[in-house]
Enzyme design. Structure first.
Site, mmCIF file in Angstrom:
data_model
loop_
_atom_site.group_PDB
_atom_site.id
_atom_site.type_symbol
_atom_site.label_atom_id
_atom_site.label_comp_id
_atom_site.label_asym_id
_atom_site.label_seq_id
_atom_site.Cartn_x
_atom_site.Cartn_y
_atom_site.Cartn_z
ATOM 1 N N CYS A 155 35.964 42.792 34.880
ATOM 2 C CA CYS A 155 37.496 42.436 34.439
ATOM 3 C C CYS A 155 38.059 43.457 34.295
ATOM 4 O O CYS A 155 37.821 44.536 34.914
ATOM 5 C CB CYS A 155 37.002 41.391 33.205
ATOM 6 S SG CYS A 155 36.079 42.376 31.883
ATOM 7 N N ARG A 158 35.428 39.651 28.954
ATOM 8 C CA ARG A 158 35.023 38.724 29.693
ATOM 9 C C ARG A 158 33.725 38.970 30.397
ATOM 10 O O ARG A 158 32.806 38.157 30.600
ATOM 11 C CB ARG A 158 36.157 38.362 30.603
ATOM 12 C CG ARG A 158 37.273 37.505 30.053
ATOM 13 C CD ARG A 158 38.375 37.610 30.720
ATOM 14 N NE ARG A 158 39.129 38.919 30.998
ATOM 15 C CZ ARG A 158 40.212 39.057 31.820
ATOM 16 N NH1 ARG A 158 40.653 38.207 32.605
ATOM 17 N NH2 ARG A 158 40.489 40.386 31.858
ATOM 18 N N ASP A 195 42.373 36.367 30.074
ATOM 19 C CA ASP A 195 42.338 37.526 29.486
ATOM 20 C C ASP A 195 42.399 37.355 27.836
ATOM 21 O O ASP A 195 43.437 36.954 27.491
ATOM 22 C CB ASP A 195 43.292 38.762 29.686
ATOM 23 C CG ASP A 195 42.994 39.858 29.247
ATOM 24 O OD1 ASP A 195 42.337 39.916 27.897
ATOM 25 O OD2 ASP A 195 43.516 41.164 29.655
#
Ligand code: 4NP
Length: 182
Positions: free
Chosen positions: A37, A43, A155
């Site tokens: 990420c 994440r 996000d």
């Protein structure tokens, strides 16, 4: 891009996983998966932690080797974001990965490199040192079969607590589907 909501994972993702599996089998070792990420504090370490948990029941010689990395180095060395650790802990997961920036050598070592959103996927293609390594790139949301409309793992960094739960829901779904194919 036009997406057929009924086709998850896509043939492309299935092919990437199959190539990864074949490569690992040819070398008589478990498949190596890298989750990627931006900051490597929300994440991708969560994806790594979930996958580690659900592959615990696999035999040693089949259990995938897992890691995660990010493109932004501002959090390098840090534990996952406190909000993500809290949300994951609520699901029985202890996240202890330390953030690191992705390296060129990751494209050689890992059989499958899984990005979370458009930006990650674009950055991975830009950073990949060869067409062969580009073929190892896949999109995490493509495995989230119970969320047919999801085309990214969003996000959560600038979002409230609910964003972290959404991310974990998507990642749990995607990881369990991914496990079926490795
Ligand atoms: P992640 O979330 O990519 O899921 O780890 C982010 C973490 C930090 C930042 C952005 C996204 N940041 O800009 O610091």
């Amino acid at each position: 891009m036009n997406r057929n909501y009924n086709e998850k994972p896509s043939a492309e993702s299935i092919a990437a996983v199959k190539r990864a599996r074949n490569q690992a089998e040819a070398e008589n070792r478990p498949v190596r998966i890298l989750f990627v990420c931006l900051g490597n504090i929300c994440r991708s370490p969560a994806a790594e932690g979930i996958m580690r948990e659900i592959t615990k029941d696999m035999p040693d010689d089949k259990r995938p080797e897992l890691d995660s990395a990010g493109f932004y180095g501002g959090h390098a060395g840090d534990l996952p974001d406190r909000r993500m650790r809290h949300a994951a802990f609520g699901r029985g997961l202890h996240l202890d990965h330390r953030s690191r920036v992705i390296r060129t050598s990751d494209f050689e070592w890992f059989d499958l490199i899984i990005g979370m959103d458009d930006r990650n996927i674009d950055d991975l293609h830009d950073a990949a040192p060869s067409p062969e390594s580009e073929s190892r790139i896949a999109r995490m949301s493509d495995f989230a079969v119970h969320y047919p409309e999801a085309d990214s793992i969003p996000d959560p960094y600038w979002e409230g607590a609910a964003g972290f739960e959404i991310v974990l829901n998507l990642l749990e779904d995607a990881c369990s589907e991914l496990k079926k194919h490795i």
